[in-house]
Design a protein around this motif. Structure first.
Motif, PDB file in Angstrom:
ATOM      1  N   ASN A 254       0.671  -1.059  -0.002  1.00 42.56           N
ATOM      2  CA  ASN A 254       0.199   0.052   0.099  1.00 42.56           C
ATOM      3  C   ASN A 254       0.888   1.317   0.046  1.00 42.56           C
ATOM      4  OD1 ASN A 254      -3.128   0.787   0.241  1.00 42.56           O
ATOM      5  ND2 ASN A 254      -1.866   2.094   1.846  1.00 42.56           N
ATOM      6  N   LEU A 255       0.798   2.011  -1.045  1.00 42.81           N
ATOM      7  CA  LEU A 255       1.468   3.435  -1.188  1.00 42.81           C
ATOM      8  C   LEU A 255       0.392   4.327  -0.691  1.00 42.81           C
ATOM      9  CD1 LEU A 255       4.113   4.821  -2.157  1.00 42.81           C
ATOM     10  CD2 LEU A 255       2.944   4.732  -4.425  1.00 42.81           C
ATOM     11  N   GLY A 256       0.828   5.426  -0.030  1.00 46.42           N
ATOM     12  CA  GLY A 256       0.297   6.608   0.277  1.00 46.42           C
ATOM     13  C   GLY A 256       0.745   7.836   0.145  1.00 46.42           C
ATOM     14  N   PHE A 257      -0.121   8.864  -0.289  1.00 41.45           N
ATOM     15  CA  PHE A 257       0.456  10.216  -0.344  1.00 41.45           C
ATOM     16  C   PHE A 257      -0.545  11.354   0.209  1.00 41.45           C
ATOM     17  CE2 PHE A 257       0.982  14.208  -2.674  1.00 41.45           C
ATOM     18  CZ  PHE A 257       1.982  14.706  -2.469  1.00 41.45           C
ATOM     19  N   PHE A 258      -0.037  12.382   0.875  1.00 39.45           N
ATOM     20  CA  PHE A 258      -0.929  13.499   1.452  1.00 39.45           C
ATOM     21  C   PHE A 258      -0.173  14.656   1.386  1.00 39.45           C
ATOM     22  CE2 PHE A 258      -2.469  15.989   5.078  1.00 39.45           C
ATOM     23  CZ  PHE A 258      -3.723  16.022   4.797  1.00 39.45           C
ATOM     24  N   ALA A 259      -1.048  15.764   1.013  1.00 31.21           N
ATOM     25  CA  ALA A 259      -0.563  17.010   1.092  1.00 31.21           C
ATOM     26  C   ALA A 259      -1.937  17.966   1.385  1.00 31.21           C
ATOM     27  CB  ALA A 259      -0.290  17.486  -0.325  1.00 31.21           C
ATOM     28  N   GLY A 260      -1.543  18.813   2.410  1.00 27.06           N
ATOM     29  CA  GLY A 260      -2.548  19.662   3.088  1.00 27.06           C
ATOM     30  C   GLY A 260      -2.112  20.921   3.568  1.00 27.06           C
ATOM     31  N   VAL A 261      -2.976  21.891   3.591  1.00 22.58           N
ATOM     32  CA  VAL A 261      -2.826  23.210   4.063  1.00 22.58           C
ATOM     33  C   VAL A 261      -3.892  23.633   5.174  1.00 22.58           C
ATOM     34  CG1 VAL A 261      -2.390  25.504   3.516  1.00 22.58           C
ATOM     35  CG2 VAL A 261      -1.399  23.969   1.950  1.00 22.58           C
ATOM     36  N   ARG A 262      -3.436  23.929   6.344  1.00 21.36           N
ATOM     37  CA  ARG A 262      -4.267  24.652   7.241  1.00 21.36           C
ATOM     38  C   ARG A 262      -3.940  25.941   7.601  1.00 21.36           C
ATOM     39  NH1 ARG A 262      -5.531  23.228  13.589  1.00 21.36           N
ATOM     40  NH2 ARG A 262      -7.445  24.093  13.658  1.00 21.36           N
ATOM     41  N   ASP A 263      -4.707  26.902   7.231  1.00 16.18           N
ATOM     42  CA  ASP A 263      -4.440  28.430   7.270  1.00 16.18           C
ATOM     43  C   ASP A 263      -5.462  28.949   8.362  1.00 16.18           C
ATOM     44  OD1 ASP A 263      -3.589  30.912   7.152  1.00 16.18           O
ATOM     45  OD2 ASP A 263      -3.496  30.932   4.907  1.00 16.18           O
ATOM     46  N   LYS A 264      -4.980  29.466   9.449  1.00 13.76           N
ATOM     47  CA  LYS A 264      -5.950  30.008  10.493  1.00 13.76           C
ATOM     48  C   LYS A 264      -5.393  31.364  10.950  1.00 13.76           C
ATOM     49  CE  LYS A 264      -8.101  28.446  14.895  1.00 13.76           C
ATOM     50  NZ  LYS A 264      -8.254  27.540  15.705  1.00 13.76           N
ATOM     51  N   VAL A 265      -6.299  32.129  10.675  1.00 16.70           N
ATOM     52  CA  VAL A 265      -6.266  33.786  11.358  1.00 16.70           C
ATOM     53  C   VAL A 265      -7.044  33.874  12.214  1.00 16.70           C
ATOM     54  CG1 VAL A 265      -6.149  36.068  10.488  1.00 16.70           C
ATOM     55  CG2 VAL A 265      -5.489  34.181   8.708  1.00 16.70           C
ATOM     56  N   ARG A 266      -6.576  34.417  13.352  1.00 18.23           N
ATOM     57  CA  ARG A 266      -7.347  34.909  14.572  1.00 18.23           C
ATOM     58  C   ARG A 266      -7.324  36.294  14.597  1.00 18.23           C
ATOM     59  NH1 ARG A 266      -5.157  37.532  17.865  1.00 18.23           N
ATOM     60  NH2 ARG A 266      -3.878  36.063  18.987  1.00 18.23           N
ATOM     61  N   THR A 267      -8.312  37.261  14.288  1.00 19.51           N
ATOM     62  CA  THR A 267      -8.376  38.656  14.575  1.00 19.51           C
ATOM     63  C   THR A 267      -8.886  39.159  15.884  1.00 19.51           C
ATOM     64  OG1 THR A 267      -8.693  38.836  12.248  1.00 19.51           O
ATOM     65  CG2 THR A 267      -9.249  40.685  13.652  1.00 19.51           C
ATOM     66  N   ALA A 268      -7.977  39.818  16.558  1.00 20.02           N
ATOM     67  CA  ALA A 268      -8.357  40.386  17.916  1.00 20.02           C
ATOM     68  C   ALA A 268      -8.282  41.736  18.021  1.00 20.02           C
ATOM     69  CB  ALA A 268      -7.753  39.532  18.996  1.00 20.02           C
ATOM     70  N   ASP A 269      -9.403  42.744  17.500  1.00 21.08           N
ATOM     71  CA  ASP A 269      -9.169  43.956  17.397  1.00 21.08           C
ATOM     72  C   ASP A 269      -9.755  44.573  18.525  1.00 21.08           C
ATOM     73  OD1 ASP A 269      -7.799  43.807  14.942  1.00 21.08           O
ATOM     74  OD2 ASP A 269      -9.345  44.412  13.758  1.00 21.08           O
ATOM     75  N   ILE A 270      -9.118  45.006  19.749  1.00 25.50           N
ATOM     76  CA  ILE A 270      -9.882  44.970  21.020  1.00 25.50           C
ATOM     77  C   ILE A 270      -9.458  46.531  21.545  1.00 25.50           C
ATOM     78  CG2 ILE A 270      -9.636  44.525  23.579  1.00 25.50           C
ATOM     79  CD1 ILE A 270     -10.598  42.350  21.785  1.00 25.50           C
ATOM     80  N   LEU A 271     -10.461  47.337  22.147  1.00 28.27           N
ATOM     81  CA  LEU A 271     -10.517  48.736  22.536  1.00 28.27           C
ATOM     82  C   LEU A 271     -10.343  48.511  24.171  1.00 28.27           C
ATOM     83  CD1 LEU A 271     -10.900  51.345  22.483  1.00 28.27           C
ATOM     84  CD2 LEU A 271     -13.228  51.381  22.704  1.00 28.27           C
ATOM     85  N   TYR A 272      -9.117  49.070  24.566  1.00 29.91           N
ATOM     86  CA  TYR A 272      -8.921  49.036  25.968  1.00 29.91           C
ATOM     87  C   TYR A 272      -9.248  50.518  26.406  1.00 29.91           C
ATOM     88  CZ  TYR A 272      -6.165  44.751  25.299  1.00 29.91           C
ATOM     89  OH  TYR A 272      -5.818  43.613  25.174  1.00 29.91           O
ATOM     90  N   TYR A 273     -10.590  50.469  26.730  1.00 29.46           N
ATOM     91  CA  TYR A 273     -11.220  51.791  27.119  1.00 29.46           C
ATOM     92  C   TYR A 273     -11.127  52.485  28.394  1.00 29.46           C
ATOM     93  CZ  TYR A 273     -14.564  48.466  29.272  1.00 29.46           C
ATOM     94  OH  TYR A 273     -15.150  47.554  30.114  1.00 29.46           O
ATOM     95  N   ASP A 274     -10.659  51.938  29.333  1.00 29.31           N
ATOM     96  CA  ASP A 274     -10.382  52.406  30.580  1.00 29.31           C
ATOM     97  C   ASP A 274      -9.222  52.174  31.306  1.00 29.31           C
ATOM     98  OD1 ASP A 274     -10.804  54.331  32.724  1.00 29.31           O
ATOM     99  OD2 ASP A 274     -12.286  52.580  33.727  1.00 29.31           O
ATOM    100  N   ASN A 275      -8.038  52.385  30.637  1.00 31.43           N
ATOM    101  CA  ASN A 275      -6.788  51.987  31.395  1.00 31.43           C
ATOM    102  C   ASN A 275      -6.342  52.854  32.340  1.00 31.43           C
ATOM    103  OD1 ASN A 275      -4.422  50.612  31.636  1.00 31.43           O
ATOM    104  ND2 ASN A 275      -3.453  51.079  29.879  1.00 31.43           N
ATOM    105  N   HIS A 276      -6.156  52.275  33.802  1.00 29.40           N
ATOM    106  CA  HIS A 276      -5.552  53.478  34.677  1.00 29.40           C
ATOM    107  C   HIS A 276      -5.423  52.597  35.856  1.00 29.40           C
ATOM    108  CE1 HIS A 276      -9.719  52.002  36.075  1.00 29.40           C
ATOM    109  NE2 HIS A 276      -9.588  52.375  37.328  1.00 29.40           N
ATOM    110  N   ASN A 277      -4.666  53.270  36.694  1.00 29.67           N
ATOM    111  CA  ASN A 277      -4.185  52.643  37.908  1.00 29.67           C
ATOM    112  C   ASN A 277      -4.878  53.403  39.169  1.00 29.67           C
ATOM    113  OD1 ASN A 277      -2.710  54.992  38.591  1.00 29.67           O
ATOM    114  ND2 ASN A 277      -1.071  54.080  37.142  1.00 29.67           N
TER     115      ASN A 277
END
Length: 820
Positions: free
Chosen positions: A331-354
Motif C-alpha cells: 500500500n502506497l500513500g500520499f497526502f498534502a494539505g494546508v491549514r491556514d487559520k487567522v485569528r483577529t483580535a481588534d480590542i479597545l482598552y477603554y479605561d486603562n488606569h491605576n
C-alpha cells in the motif's frame, strides 16, 4: 548499551511450536461480510453433547480452539441478533489442524423486524475494548469534518476554541484504519471530510501493540470501504448562509466547501483519490477585565472588541493498494494539505488606569489591532507491506516520511482611539519551523498457540524540528523594525524513540484476557540559541520506561459483558511548549514555554459493563486516571499591563469518574442516543514556589435524537453541554451548543440534501459563550468572556454515482500537526 538491551529483549524470543489438535475459523456477518467480534464458539461431543472447549472471536472475527483430542464433535457459533449455526466435525484426529474458513451468520429476522420499524441506522456499537460510532448517524454535522462528528460522542467535549477533550483530557492519538499515528488531532480532524468516514472508534485503554502516546487513549477513524470490484464516486457541496449577526466584526464570514472521494477496485488493484476544500469563518467578540498589583499600585485595563477566526483547509489524498496474492500486499500513500487559520483580535482598552493607595489615576484608552496567523503545510508519504506465512503467522511493516513547514506571523499594533492614525507601538513576531520526521514499524504475529495469540513488534521514530523565531519592534523615529533580542531565538529539537512490545491475548469460553508490555527509549535534545549569539544551551532529556497494559473480559450472559482494563501512557511535549522566548499573543499577553518540561505520565484503571436488549444498548465505565508531571498554562506578571503565560509542570492530576452511553428506541421511528461523563478532577502541586491545589466536579452531556419522518426524510436534534471546570489558576465556565437538521434524499439515497441549523440561540440563550477566569492573590486577576457566532445555517448536498462504498485509507501526519 544496557538501555538498548532492555528495549530489544522482546525480539530474542525463540520460536514456539506445539503438536496438538486445533479447530479455527472466522465469523462473518452474512449481510455485509464484516467480521463479528466477540461471537461465541462452543465445541461439544456428538456422543453426549458435553462441552469440550469454547472461545470468543477477536476483532477480525477469527477464533481457534486448541487441545482437542480424537473424536466426533459439533460446533455452535452464536452472536446476539444473529441465528446460531451448527457445524459437524466428524472423525477428528489428534494433532490435526482443521480450519473451517469463513462462517457466515444470518441476522435474526425477529430481531431485524424490531429494528427496521424504527427506520434508523444504529449509531453506536458498544464493545468491550472500544466504543464504535457510525458517522452517517450524525446528520447535524454532515458536510463538516471529523472534528464535528467527534463532539457528539459520549465522553467527548468541544470548547470555544475548537479543541476536543476526552474525559477532560486534550491528549489522544488518532489512528486511520487501524494504523497508529502520533499527531495533534485537531489539524487532521479539521481536514478529513465527515462524508468520507464510516465509523469512529474510541479505544480507552490501548494494549501494548499501540503507541504509548496519548492521555485519553486512541481514536481510530475507519473510512468507507468497497466491498466488491467497481467504481465509487461521491461529491459533496457545502454552503453557509449569510450570518444573522456579525458582532460588529470588520468583515462578514464565509462558509463553503466541497470534497470528493473516488475509489476504484479492480482485481488486485485498489485506487483511492480524494480532495477537499473548506472555508469556515466564525465571528465573535471578546470582553474582559484584567488588573495587576505591584506594591501599593493596582493597574486596571478592561477591554472589548472583535475576536473572529477565518480558517481555510484544503488537502489532496492518494493511495494505491496492490494485493500480489493472498499472502502479500502493498500500500502506497500520499497526502498534502494546508491549514491556514487567522485569528483577529481588534480590542479597545477603554479605561486603562491605576489606583495608588485607593486613589484613582487618570484614564487612558487605546485600540489594539492584533492578527495572528497560523499556517501548516504538510507533505508526507508512506509505504506498507504485509506478508502472511503458511502457518498463519503474519509480518507487517510500515515506513513514513514527512516534511512540514509550520509558521505564521503575529502583528500587534497599539493605536490611538478614536483617532486610529496615531501609532503608539507596532510589533511583529514571526516564525518558520521546517520539520522532518521518519517512522518505521515492524510487527510480527505468531501462529496461533495454545497459550493464546502472541504478537511482538518494533518501532523507530525520529523528529528533527528547527525553529527560527524573530521578534521585531518598529522604531517610530526611523520607521524601521528593529530586532528585540530577548524575544528572538533559534531552536532545534531532535527526538528519537526506539520502542518494542510483546502482547499476549487469550480467549476462552466466557473469559478473555490480554497482557502486554511496551518498552520505549526516548532521547531528546533541545538546543536553544539567541539571535545575538551570546547564549547557546543544550537541554538533554533521556528516558527508558516500560508501559504495562492488561484487560479482562467476562461474558456473564449473552447480552451482558463485564470488563476491566489497565493502561500506562505518556504525553510528550512539543517544541512550541518548550521555547522559552516569549511571543506576543495580545496587547496584554505574552506566551512562552519551558525548555525543561517533563513529559506527562499516565496510569489508567477502568471497570465497566455492556448491556444489550432487543435493539437497545447501554454501557457504563468507571475509571480512575492519575497524571504525573501535569502540564498547564499558567500566568505571571510581566509588567503592570502585560501578563506572561507559561507552560509548566504544575504537579499531579487525578480524575475519578464514570462515562456512559445509551442507544434507545422508545417508540416507532424515534431513536435516542446520548452519552454522559462526570468526574472529580483534582490538581496538586506547585508553581513558582507556590502551592497549586484545586479541585471540582466536571460533567459533560451529548444528546442526539432522530425522528424518521419517512424512508427518505428525517429530522435530528442534538445538544452538547460541558460544565465549568478548574484550571491550575482559575476556572472555565460552562459551554453548550444545540443544533437541528432536516435531511431529504432522492434517487434511492444517491442524492441527498441536508439543512443544518447550528448553535441555536434565537437571542434567548447563551449558546457558544464561555467565561474564563484566572487569578493569583496579591498579583493579578483576569476575567474574559468569549462570545462566538450563533444561529448558523448550513446547506449540504451530496451525490454518489453508485451504491458502492469508497475505500479511503489515507496516509496521516505523524509529527507536524503536533506543533500547529
Amino acid at each position: 548499551m544496557r538501555k538498548q538491551l532492555i528495549v530489544y529483549f522482546i525480539f530474542l524470543l525463540p520460536s514456539i511450536s506445539f503438536s496438538q489438535g486445533s479447530i479455527a475459523g472466522k465469523i462473518l456477518d452474512q449481510r455485509n461480510l464484516k467480521p463479528l467480534e466477540f461471537a461465541s464458539i462452543a465445541l461439544y461431543t456428538s456422543l453426549d453433547s458435553s462441552l469440550i472447549n469454547g472461545g470468543i472471536s477477536d476483532e477480525s472475527g477469527r477464533f481457534e480452539l486448541n487441545q482437542i483430542g480424537t473424536g466426533n464433535y459439533f460446533l455452535i457459533t452464536s452472536f446476539i441478533g444473529f441465528q446460531s449455526k451448527i457445524i459437524l466435525v466428524s472423525n477428528f484426529r489428534e494433532n490435526k489442524k482443521l480450519n473451517l474458513g469463513e462462517i457466515s451468520l444470518n441476522a435474526d429476522q425477529v430481531f431485524l423486524g424490531e429494528v427496521e420499524v424504527k427506520g434508523e441506522k444504529f449509531t453506536g456499537n458498544f464493545q468491550v475494548a472500544k466504543q464504535s460510532y457510525s458517522a452517517e448517524a450524525f446528520k447535524t454535522v454532515q458536510g463538516g469534518t471529523a472534528a464535528d462528528i467527534m463532539r457528539n460522542l459520549p465522553g467527548v467535549s468541544l470548547n470555544p476554541d475548537g479543541n476536543i477533550t476526552i474525559r477532560g483530557s486534550s491528549g489522544f492519538v488518532v489512528m486511520i484504519n487501524g494504523k497508529a499515528v502520533q499527531a495533534d488531532p485537531m489539524t487532521y480532524l479539521s481536514q478529513l471530510p465527515a462524508n468520507s468516514i464510516e465509523n469512529i472508534e474510541w479505544i480507552t485503554a490501548p494494549s501494548a501493540q499501540y503507541d504509548a502516546e496519548g492521555k485519553a487513549g486512541i481514536i481510530n477513524i475507519t473510512t468507507k470501504k468497497g466491498v466488491s470490484d467497481g467504481l465509487f464516486l461521491q461529491i459533496n457541496l457545502r454552503y453557509g448562509l449569510p450570518s444573522i449577526e456579525n458582532y460588529d466584526n470588520k468583515a462578514y464570514q464565509k462558509r463553503y466547501g466541497a470534497d470528493f472521494n473516488l475509489n476504484y477496485v479492480k482485481g488486485k488493484w485498489d485506487l483511492s483519490l480524494g480532495a477537499s476544500y473548506q472555508q469556515n469563518d466564525i465571528s465573535g467578540r471578546r470582553e474582559g477585565n484584567v488588573y495587576t498589583i505591584d506594591g501599593d499600585t493596582t493597574t486596571y485595563f478592561p477591554s472589548d472588541g472583535e475576536r473572529s477566526i477565518d480558517e481555510v483547509n484544503y488537502s489532496g489524498r492518494f493511495t494505491l493498494g496492490y494485493n500480489l496474492n493472498p499472502q502479500n500486499s502493498f500500500n502506497l500513500g500520499f497526502f498534502a494539505g494546508v491549514r491556514d487559520k487567522v485569528r483577529t483580535a481588534d480590542i479597545l482598552y477603554y479605561d486603562n488606569h491605576n489606583e495608588v493607595n485607593g486613589q484613582r489615576g487618570p484614564s487612558f484608552q487605546y485600540f489594539n489591532a492584533n492578527d495572528q496567523n497560523r499556517r501548516g503545510d504538510i507533505v508526507l508519504g508512506s509505504l506498507d507491506y504485509a506478508h502472511i506465512f503458511q502457518n498463519s503467522s503474519k509480518l507487517s511493516s510500515s515506513f513514513l516520511y514527512e516534511y512540514t513547514l509550520l509558521g505564521g506571523p503575529t502583528i500587534n499594533r497599539n493605536l490611538g482611539y478614536p483617532d486610529n492614525y496615531i501609532l503608539y507601538q507596532e510589533e511583529y513576531n514571526s516564525n518558520d519551523n521546517p520539520l522532518n520526521g521518519w517512522r518505521v514499524n515492524l510487527d510480527y504475529t505468531f501462529k496461533p498457540l495454545s497459550i493464546g495469540q502472541l504478537q511482538t513488534g518494533y518501532q523507530y521514530r525520529k523528529l528533527d524540528h528547527q525553529g527560527d523565531f524573530v521578534y521585531e519592534r518598529k522604531n517610530n523615529e526611523t520607521d524601521q523594525f528593529e530586532l528585540v533580542p530577548e524575544f528572538s531565538s533559534d531552536v532545534a529539537l531532535v527526538r528519537s524513540i526506539h520502542a518494542g512490545y510483546i502482547q499476549l491475548d487469550k480467549k476462552l469460553e466466557k473469559l478473555s484476557y490480554g497482557i502486554g508490555i511496551r518498552v520505549e527509549n526516548m532521547n531528546r535534545d533541545f538546543r536553544l540559541q539567541d539571535k545575538v549569539g551570546l547564549n547557546d544551551t543544550l537541554y538533554k532529556y533521556d528516558i527508558v520506561r516500560p508501559f504495562l497494559s492488561g484487560n479482562l473480559v467476562y461474558q456473564l450472559k449473552q447480552d451482558l459483558k463485564l470488563k476491566a482494563n489497565f493502561s500506562q501512557r505518556i504525553e510528550r511535549t512539543t517544541t512550541f511548549k518548550m521555547n522559552p522566548f516569549p511571543e506576543r499573543e495580545h496587547s496584554e499577553t505574552l506566551e512562552q514555554g519551558d525548555p525543561e518540561l517533563l513529559p506527562e505520565l499516565i496510569n489508567l484503571f477502568e471497570i465497566g459493563l455492556i448491556k444489550e436488549w432487543k435493539a437497545n444498548s447501554f454501557y457504563a465505565t468507571a475509571y480512575h486516571s492519575r497524571i504525573k508531571n501535569l502540564v498547564n498554562r499558567v500566568n505571571t506578571v510581566y509588567n503592570d499591563t502585560i501578563l506572561n503565560r507559561i507552560y509548566s509542570n504544575v504537579g499531579d492530576a487525578n480524575s475519578t469518574g464514570m462515562d456512559m452511553g445509551l442507544e434507545f428506541f422508545p417508540i416507532e421511528k424515534l431513536k435516542l442516543f446520548g452519552g454522559a461523563n462526570f468526574f472529580f478532577y483534582q490538581i496538586n502541586g506547585e508553581f513558582d514556589n507556590r502551592p497549586v491545589n484545586t479541585s471540582s466536579w466536571v460533567y459533560s452531556l451529548n444528546v442526539n435524537s432522530t425522528w424518521t419522518v419517512s424512508p427518505s426524510a428525517s429530522v435530528q436534534a442534538s445538544f452538547n453541554y460541558l460544565s465549568k471546570r478548574v484550571t491550575a489558576q482559575g476556572e472555565d465556565s460552562r459551554f453548550y451548543t444545540p443544533s437541528l437538521s432536516f435531511k431529504k434524499s432522492w434517487l434511492d439515497d444517491r442524492l441527498s440534501l441536508n439543512l443544518i441549523w447550528q448553535n441555536i440561540d434565537l437571542g434567548l440563550l447563551k449558546t457558544n459563550e464561555q467565561q474564563i477566569t484566572t487569578s493569583r492573590p496579591g498579583e493579578f486577576y483576569t476575567i474574559t468572556n468569549y462570545v462566538q457566532e450563533v444561529d448558523l445555517f448550513i446547506l449540504n448536498i451530496s451525490y454518489s454515482i453508485n451504491k458502492l462504498k469508497n475505500k479511503t485509507r489515507f496516509v496521516k501526519s505523524e509529527f507536524g500537526e503536533n506543533e500547529f
